[in-house]
Scaffold this active site. Sequence first.
Site, PDB file in Angstrom:
ATOM      1  N   ARG A 125      -9.467   0.593   9.151  1.00  0.00           N
ATOM      2  CA  ARG A 125      -8.984  -0.738   9.528  1.00  0.00           C
ATOM      3  C   ARG A 125      -9.979  -1.489  10.410  1.00  0.00           C
ATOM      4  O   ARG A 125      -9.710  -2.625  10.794  1.00  0.00           O
ATOM      5  CB  ARG A 125      -7.688  -0.588  10.304  1.00  0.00           C
ATOM      6  CG  ARG A 125      -6.465  -0.984   9.466  1.00  0.00           C
ATOM      7  CD  ARG A 125      -5.299  -0.606  10.217  1.00  0.00           C
ATOM      8  NE  ARG A 125      -4.103  -1.260  10.172  1.00  0.00           N
ATOM      9  CZ  ARG A 125      -2.992  -0.732   9.651  1.00  0.00           C
ATOM     10  NH1 ARG A 125      -3.053   0.382   8.954  1.00  0.00           N
ATOM     11  NH2 ARG A 125      -1.862  -1.330   9.806  1.00  0.00           N
ATOM     12  N   ARG A 136      11.658  -5.136   4.805  1.00  0.00           N
ATOM     13  CA  ARG A 136      11.353  -3.735   4.475  1.00  0.00           C
ATOM     14  C   ARG A 136      12.362  -2.788   5.135  1.00  0.00           C
ATOM     15  O   ARG A 136      12.684  -2.914   6.310  1.00  0.00           O
ATOM     16  CB  ARG A 136       9.942  -3.390   4.946  1.00  0.00           C
ATOM     17  CG  ARG A 136       9.623  -1.901   4.855  1.00  0.00           C
ATOM     18  CD  ARG A 136       8.159  -1.619   4.874  1.00  0.00           C
ATOM     19  NE  ARG A 136       7.479  -2.076   6.066  1.00  0.00           N
ATOM     20  CZ  ARG A 136       6.154  -2.079   6.203  1.00  0.00           C
ATOM     21  NH1 ARG A 136       5.384  -1.649   5.219  1.00  0.00           N
ATOM     22  NH2 ARG A 136       5.598  -2.503   7.309  1.00  0.00           N
ATOM     23  N   ARG A 155       0.388  -8.666  13.982  1.00  0.00           N
ATOM     24  CA  ARG A 155      -0.217  -7.703  13.039  1.00  0.00           C
ATOM     25  C   ARG A 155      -1.075  -8.429  11.998  1.00  0.00           C
ATOM     26  O   ARG A 155      -2.149  -7.954  11.628  1.00  0.00           O
ATOM     27  CB  ARG A 155       0.880  -6.872  12.359  1.00  0.00           C
ATOM     28  CG  ARG A 155       1.523  -5.889  13.327  1.00  0.00           C
ATOM     29  CD  ARG A 155       2.812  -5.331  12.786  1.00  0.00           C
ATOM     30  NE  ARG A 155       2.638  -4.519  11.617  1.00  0.00           N
ATOM     31  CZ  ARG A 155       3.584  -4.325  10.690  1.00  0.00           C
ATOM     32  NH1 ARG A 155       4.754  -4.912  10.806  1.00  0.00           N
ATOM     33  NH2 ARG A 155       3.345  -3.554   9.667  1.00  0.00           N
ATOM     34  N   ARG A 160      11.609  -0.776  10.625  1.00  0.00           N
ATOM     35  CA  ARG A 160      10.590  -0.486  11.637  1.00  0.00           C
ATOM     36  C   ARG A 160      10.641  -1.528  12.756  1.00  0.00           C
ATOM     37  O   ARG A 160      10.823  -2.704  12.491  1.00  0.00           O
ATOM     38  CB  ARG A 160       9.200  -0.528  10.975  1.00  0.00           C
ATOM     39  CG  ARG A 160       8.823   0.789  10.341  1.00  0.00           C
ATOM     40  CD  ARG A 160       7.607   0.675   9.486  1.00  0.00           C
ATOM     41  NE  ARG A 160       6.461   0.050  10.145  1.00  0.00           N
ATOM     42  CZ  ARG A 160       5.251  -0.041   9.597  1.00  0.00           C
ATOM     43  NH1 ARG A 160       5.044   0.476   8.386  1.00  0.00           N
ATOM     44  NH2 ARG A 160       4.256  -0.609  10.220  1.00  0.00           N
ATOM     45  N   LYS A 179       0.836  -1.218   0.000  1.00  0.00           N
ATOM     46  CA  LYS A 179       0.000   0.000   0.000  1.00  0.00           C
ATOM     47  C   LYS A 179       0.868   1.264   0.000  1.00  0.00           C
ATOM     48  O   LYS A 179       0.604   2.199  -0.745  1.00  0.00           O
ATOM     49  CB  LYS A 179      -0.940   0.009   1.228  1.00  0.00           C
ATOM     50  CG  LYS A 179      -1.854  -1.202   1.306  1.00  0.00           C
ATOM     51  CD  LYS A 179      -2.768  -1.149   2.514  1.00  0.00           C
ATOM     52  CE  LYS A 179      -2.049  -1.179   3.845  1.00  0.00           C
ATOM     53  NZ  LYS A 179      -1.332  -2.445   4.119  1.00  0.00           N
TER      54      LYS A 179
HETATM   55  P1  ADP Z   1       2.293  -1.822   3.201  1.00  0.00           P
HETATM   56  O1  ADP Z   1       2.301  -0.311   3.131  1.00  0.00           O
HETATM   57  O2  ADP Z   1       1.071  -2.427   2.592  1.00  0.00           O
HETATM   58  O3  ADP Z   1       2.576  -2.341   4.586  1.00  0.00           O
HETATM   59  P2  ADP Z   1       4.801  -1.590   1.703  1.00  0.00           P
HETATM   60  O4  ADP Z   1       4.461  -0.781   0.504  1.00  0.00           O
HETATM   61  O5  ADP Z   1       5.570  -0.911   2.781  1.00  0.00           O
HETATM   62  O6  ADP Z   1       3.484  -2.339   2.280  1.00  0.00           O
HETATM   63  O7  ADP Z   1       5.607  -2.858   1.170  1.00  0.00           O
HETATM   64  C1  ADP Z   1       6.095  -3.862   2.074  1.00  0.00           C
HETATM   65  C2  ADP Z   1       7.413  -4.425   1.539  1.00  0.00           C
HETATM   66  O8  ADP Z   1       7.148  -5.178   0.358  1.00  0.00           O
HETATM   67  C3  ADP Z   1       8.434  -3.360   1.169  1.00  0.00           C
HETATM   68  O9  ADP Z   1       9.718  -3.812   1.546  1.00  0.00           O
HETATM   69  C4  ADP Z   1       8.309  -3.237  -0.360  1.00  0.00           C
HETATM   70  O10 ADP Z   1       9.537  -2.882  -0.939  1.00  0.00           O
HETATM   71  C5  ADP Z   1       7.874  -4.645  -0.757  1.00  0.00           C
HETATM   72  N1  ADP Z   1       6.932  -4.667  -1.887  1.00  0.00           N
HETATM   73  C6  ADP Z   1       5.915  -3.811  -2.143  1.00  0.00           C
HETATM   74  N2  ADP Z   1       5.254  -4.152  -3.268  1.00  0.00           N
HETATM   75  C7  ADP Z   1       5.871  -5.266  -3.744  1.00  0.00           C
HETATM   76  C8  ADP Z   1       5.665  -6.125  -4.887  1.00  0.00           C
HETATM   77  N3  ADP Z   1       4.684  -5.894  -5.770  1.00  0.00           N
HETATM   78  N4  ADP Z   1       6.500  -7.171  -5.039  1.00  0.00           N
HETATM   79  C9  ADP Z   1       7.483  -7.412  -4.142  1.00  0.00           C
HETATM   80  N5  ADP Z   1       7.736  -6.653  -3.069  1.00  0.00           N
HETATM   81  C10 ADP Z   1       6.945  -5.597  -2.861  1.00  0.00           C
HETATM   82  P1  AMP Z   2       1.036   0.600   9.298  1.00  0.00           P
HETATM   83  O1  AMP Z   2       2.153   1.578   9.105  1.00  0.00           O
HETATM   84  O2  AMP Z   2      -0.136   0.881   8.434  1.00  0.00           O
HETATM   85  O3  AMP Z   2       1.517  -0.831   9.181  1.00  0.00           O
HETATM   86  O4  AMP Z   2       0.523   0.803  10.797  1.00  0.00           O
HETATM   87  C1  AMP Z   2       1.389   0.638  11.903  1.00  0.00           C
HETATM   88  C2  AMP Z   2       0.576   0.529  13.185  1.00  0.00           C
HETATM   89  O5  AMP Z   2      -0.137   1.758  13.421  1.00  0.00           O
HETATM   90  C3  AMP Z   2      -0.498  -0.554  13.217  1.00  0.00           C
HETATM   91  O6  AMP Z   2       0.019  -1.831  13.573  1.00  0.00           O
HETATM   92  C4  AMP Z   2      -1.473   0.003  14.274  1.00  0.00           C
HETATM   93  O7  AMP Z   2      -0.974  -0.198  15.584  1.00  0.00           O
HETATM   94  C5  AMP Z   2      -1.422   1.507  13.989  1.00  0.00           C
HETATM   95  N1  AMP Z   2      -2.443   1.913  12.996  1.00  0.00           N
HETATM   96  C6  AMP Z   2      -2.228   2.359  11.729  1.00  0.00           C
HETATM   97  N2  AMP Z   2      -3.385   2.649  11.115  1.00  0.00           N
HETATM   98  C7  AMP Z   2      -4.371   2.376  11.999  1.00  0.00           C
HETATM   99  C8  AMP Z   2      -5.789   2.442  11.952  1.00  0.00           C
HETATM  100  N3  AMP Z   2      -6.455   2.851  10.850  1.00  0.00           N
HETATM  101  N4  AMP Z   2      -6.488   2.075  13.057  1.00  0.00           N
HETATM  102  C9  AMP Z   2      -5.856   1.665  14.177  1.00  0.00           C
HETATM  103  N5  AMP Z   2      -4.516   1.559  14.290  1.00  0.00           N
HETATM  104  C10 AMP Z   2      -3.769   1.916  13.209  1.00  0.00           C
END
Ligand code: ADP
Ligand code: AMP
Length: 233
Positions: free
Chosen positions: A92, A138, A182, A171, A17
Amino acid sequence: MRNIGPIVLLGPPGAGKGTQSKRIADRYGIPQISTGDLLRENVQRRTDLGLKAEAQMARGDLVPDNLVCDMVAWRLRDTDCERGFILDGFPRTVRQALWLDAFLKHQFLENPKRHVCSPIVVRFDVDYNKLSLRLNGRRTCPACGLIYNIHLQPPQVDELCDVDGSKLIMRDDDRYEVIQERLATYERQTMPVAEYYARERRLISVNADRPVDEVTAQLFQEIESHAAATASG
Ligand code: ADP
Ligand code: AMP
């Protein structure tokens, strides 16, 4: 530039995302609103919200709905959201989704100054077995926010951002112990959100288990046909 409207991105942690949000933001000139990023900023700045949210985030639980909805409401009132915005990681819970529908109706759809079309809701589908590797690998640039993956999308120089050379960070909640929690939280609380939108026939599913560029191309297509359909309808 025309109005694009709200774009809601749903999907498990690691689905891509954040990666896709940045591309959508660049292409359409609308802001990415990541509730995870906003909460992490609050934790870092030791604000009241950050102090309240810190423990739940560290465990991989959700932060209470009222705190997150208030935070989103503040952010959406900024003028840069007038033509549209990307919600990354929100809603969420079903309560957040119901709150968002009501908020958008009053603040945007019925407000002549803020003419944006109705939201497009996209769910990213990824094979669950791949999420741990995506999350654990990541790395993020603290300066420009670019997202890498040491296994799948490594930077050119180990641990350094290709764009500005900053040292990439991992992270705390991308450790294996927290990842499991998660993912369980996603199944319990966020899967019903997709079901809610599906029941209302508002859900678009995208196979996010493909190369990043392919996912981006499909998203652009979906966003543009939604904007065109809403503008003409
Ligand atoms: P989210 O925001 O949904 O948690 P991220 O965009 O941070 O996900 O992506 C999570 C990890 O997966 C990152 O390390 C990113 O580089 C990798 N990633 C994202 N999209 C793809 C894809 N289409 N194929 C492989 N790896 C990906
Ligand atoms: P994310 O960066 O989206 O993976 O979110 C990191 C953490 O932030 C999550 O594991 C939750 O603890 C909190 N968080 C993010 N978005 C929300 C949401 N919409 N509602 C509740 N908690 C959230």
